[in-house]
Motif scaffolding. Structure first.
Motif, PDB file in Angstrom:
ATOM      1  N   ARG A 149      43.763   8.857 -36.738  1.00  0.00           N
ATOM      2  CA  ARG A 149      42.664   7.369 -36.155  1.00  0.00           C
ATOM      3  C   ARG A 149      42.837   6.337 -37.245  1.00  0.00           C
ATOM      4  N   GLY A 150      44.161   6.004 -37.521  1.00  0.00           N
ATOM      5  CA  GLY A 150      44.116   4.680 -38.150  1.00  0.00           C
ATOM      6  C   GLY A 150      43.727   4.749 -39.734  1.00  0.00           C
ATOM      7  N   SER A 151      43.486   5.722 -40.313  1.00  0.00           N
ATOM      8  CA  SER A 151      42.908   6.122 -41.429  1.00  0.00           C
ATOM      9  C   SER A 151      44.248   6.574 -42.574  1.00  0.00           C
ATOM     10  N   THR A 152      43.807   6.330 -43.890  1.00  0.00           N
ATOM     11  CA  THR A 152      44.694   7.154 -44.855  1.00  0.00           C
ATOM     12  C   THR A 152      43.974   8.321 -45.044  1.00  0.00           C
ATOM     13  N   ILE A 153      44.986   9.571 -45.315  1.00  0.00           N
ATOM     14  CA  ILE A 153      44.368  10.915 -45.676  1.00  0.00           C
ATOM     15  C   ILE A 153      45.185  11.278 -46.681  1.00  0.00           C
ATOM     16  N   GLU A 154      44.219  12.337 -47.313  1.00  0.00           N
ATOM     17  CA  GLU A 154      45.132  13.103 -48.351  1.00  0.00           C
ATOM     18  C   GLU A 154      45.532  14.505 -48.057  1.00  0.00           C
ATOM     19  N   VAL A 155      46.373  15.230 -48.442  1.00  0.00           N
ATOM     20  CA  VAL A 155      46.858  16.336 -48.066  1.00  0.00           C
ATOM     21  C   VAL A 155      47.196  17.212 -49.348  1.00  0.00           C
ATOM     22  N   GLY A 156      46.658  18.477 -49.609  1.00  0.00           N
ATOM     23  CA  GLY A 156      46.632  19.111 -50.632  1.00  0.00           C
ATOM     24  C   GLY A 156      45.693  20.421 -50.576  1.00  0.00           C
ATOM     25  N   ARG A 157      45.711  21.390 -51.874  1.00  0.00           N
ATOM     26  CA  ARG A 157      45.186  22.738 -51.958  1.00  0.00           C
ATOM     27  C   ARG A 157      43.746  22.274 -52.041  1.00  0.00           C
ATOM     28  N   ASP A 158      43.251  21.106 -52.736  1.00  0.00           N
ATOM     29  CA  ASP A 158      41.995  20.771 -52.810  1.00  0.00           C
ATOM     30  C   ASP A 158      41.015  20.675 -51.680  1.00  0.00           C
ATOM     31  N   SER A 205      51.366   0.726 -39.346  1.00  0.00           N
ATOM     32  CA  SER A 205      52.509   1.851 -39.736  1.00  0.00           C
ATOM     33  C   SER A 205      51.691   3.123 -40.450  1.00  0.00           C
ATOM     34  N   TYR A 206      52.327   4.057 -40.425  1.00  0.00           N
ATOM     35  CA  TYR A 206      51.923   5.036 -41.585  1.00  0.00           C
ATOM     36  C   TYR A 206      53.112   5.406 -42.484  1.00  0.00           C
ATOM     37  N   HIS A 207      52.850   5.420 -43.698  1.00  0.00           N
ATOM     38  CA  HIS A 207      53.671   5.893 -44.958  1.00  0.00           C
ATOM     39  C   HIS A 207      53.335   7.222 -45.678  1.00  0.00           C
ATOM     40  N   ALA A 208      54.267   8.029 -45.975  1.00  0.00           N
ATOM     41  CA  ALA A 208      54.016   9.002 -46.954  1.00  0.00           C
ATOM     42  C   ALA A 208      54.302   8.534 -48.204  1.00  0.00           C
ATOM     43  N   VAL A 209      53.388   9.148 -49.208  1.00  0.00           N
ATOM     44  CA  VAL A 209      53.481   8.877 -50.749  1.00  0.00           C
ATOM     45  C   VAL A 209      53.390  10.068 -51.326  1.00  0.00           C
ATOM     46  N   ASP A 210      54.168  10.572 -52.292  1.00  0.00           N
ATOM     47  CA  ASP A 210      54.112  11.832 -52.833  1.00  0.00           C
ATOM     48  C   ASP A 210      52.947  11.406 -54.041  1.00  0.00           C
ATOM     49  N   GLU A 211      52.071  12.324 -54.501  1.00  0.00           N
ATOM     50  CA  GLU A 211      51.059  12.076 -55.340  1.00  0.00           C
ATOM     51  C   GLU A 211      51.477  12.699 -56.735  1.00  0.00           C
ATOM     52  N   LYS A 212      52.691  12.515 -57.062  1.00  0.00           N
ATOM     53  CA  LYS A 212      53.300  13.096 -58.512  1.00  0.00           C
ATOM     54  C   LYS A 212      52.864  14.733 -58.308  1.00  0.00           C
ATOM     55  N   SER A 213      53.347  15.120 -57.191  1.00  0.00           N
ATOM     56  CA  SER A 213      53.125  16.814 -57.144  1.00  0.00           C
ATOM     57  C   SER A 213      53.934  17.499 -58.135  1.00  0.00           C
ATOM     58  N   ALA A 214      53.637  18.924 -58.044  1.00  0.00           N
ATOM     59  CA  ALA A 214      54.585  19.576 -59.186  1.00  0.00           C
ATOM     60  C   ALA A 214      55.885  19.997 -58.521  1.00  0.00           C
ATOM     61  N   ARG A 268      52.316  26.672 -53.453  1.00  0.00           N
ATOM     62  CA  ARG A 268      53.178  25.910 -54.117  1.00  0.00           C
ATOM     63  C   ARG A 268      52.826  24.428 -53.536  1.00  0.00           C
ATOM     64  N   VAL A 269      51.723  23.968 -53.185  1.00  0.00           N
ATOM     65  CA  VAL A 269      51.145  22.834 -52.810  1.00  0.00           C
ATOM     66  C   VAL A 269      50.194  22.232 -53.870  1.00  0.00           C
ATOM     67  N   SER A 270      50.594  21.370 -54.439  1.00  0.00           N
ATOM     68  CA  SER A 270      49.412  20.752 -55.573  1.00  0.00           C
ATOM     69  C   SER A 270      47.900  20.408 -55.049  1.00  0.00           C
ATOM     70  N   ARG A 271      47.038  20.127 -55.850  1.00  0.00           N
ATOM     71  CA  ARG A 271      45.603  19.962 -55.432  1.00  0.00           C
ATOM     72  C   ARG A 271      45.722  18.834 -54.494  1.00  0.00           C
ATOM     73  N   ARG A 272      46.196  17.873 -54.976  1.00  0.00           N
ATOM     74  CA  ARG A 272      46.560  16.465 -54.000  1.00  0.00           C
ATOM     75  C   ARG A 272      47.762  16.032 -54.164  1.00  0.00           C
ATOM     76  N   HIS A 273      48.545  16.416 -53.281  1.00  0.00           N
ATOM     77  CA  HIS A 273      49.839  16.643 -53.103  1.00  0.00           C
ATOM     78  C   HIS A 273      50.509  15.280 -52.509  1.00  0.00           C
ATOM     79  N   LEU A 274      50.012  14.831 -51.405  1.00  0.00           N
ATOM     80  CA  LEU A 274      50.504  13.945 -50.835  1.00  0.00           C
ATOM     81  C   LEU A 274      49.617  13.023 -49.887  1.00  0.00           C
ATOM     82  N   ARG A 275      49.751  11.844 -49.895  1.00  0.00           N
ATOM     83  CA  ARG A 275      48.747  10.762 -49.232  1.00  0.00           C
ATOM     84  C   ARG A 275      49.811  10.132 -47.869  1.00  0.00           C
ATOM     85  N   ILE A 276      49.140  10.079 -46.716  1.00  0.00           N
ATOM     86  CA  ILE A 276      49.570   9.332 -45.697  1.00  0.00           C
ATOM     87  C   ILE A 276      48.681   8.237 -45.509  1.00  0.00           C
TER      88      ILE A 276
END
Length: 125
Positions: free
Chosen positions: A19-28, A55-64, A39-47
């Motif tokens: 829906r046209g927003s930025t989201i966070e993906v992780g265990r938290d 457009s959408y972009h993937a950004v790793d959030e310094k995950s382990a 194996r997923v960090s608490r805050r692993h990935l931002r889209i």
């Protein structure tokens, strides 16, 4: 708009419209998409949604354990295209440029798209 389909891992079968927003993906539990994968960090990935070019972009959030984009490790902001696979831990997420009415419709589209890549075998095996 666009959506994320979880195609493997503990959360397999989930569908998330973006829906046209930025989201966070992780265990938290505070993440937009919470993944039950150790194996997923608490805050692993931002889209991230870029309003300038829609457009959408993937950004790793310094995950382990890092994030893979189509089997390549993400080291910088990475633009997503329809059908791209993001792997985090034992979980794979597919980015779709389409938005679906519900998860059933989304996964029917995903399965149908997967059939296009299979070869046709003619004759006895």
């Amino acid at each position: 708009m666009a959506s994320i389909l979880i195609v493997s891992g503990p959360n397999e079968g989930e569908y998330h419209p973006l829906r046209g927003s930025t989201i966070e993906v992780g265990r938290d539990e505070g993440c937009t998409i919470q993944i039950a994968d150790d194996r997923v960090s608490r805050r692993h990935l931002r889209i991230r949604f870029d309003d300038r070019d829609r457009s959408y972009h993937a950004v790793d959030e310094k995950s382990a354990n890092g994030t893979l984009h189509n089997d390549r490790r993400i080291t910088a902001d990475t633009r997503l295209a329809d059908g791209d696979i993001l792997a985090i831990g034992r979980t794979e997420l597919m980015f779709s440029e389409l938005d679906f009415a519900d998860d059933e419709t989304a996964f029917k589209h995903y399965r149908k798209k997967g059939e296009r890549g299979k070869s046709t075998i003619i004759g006895p095996q």
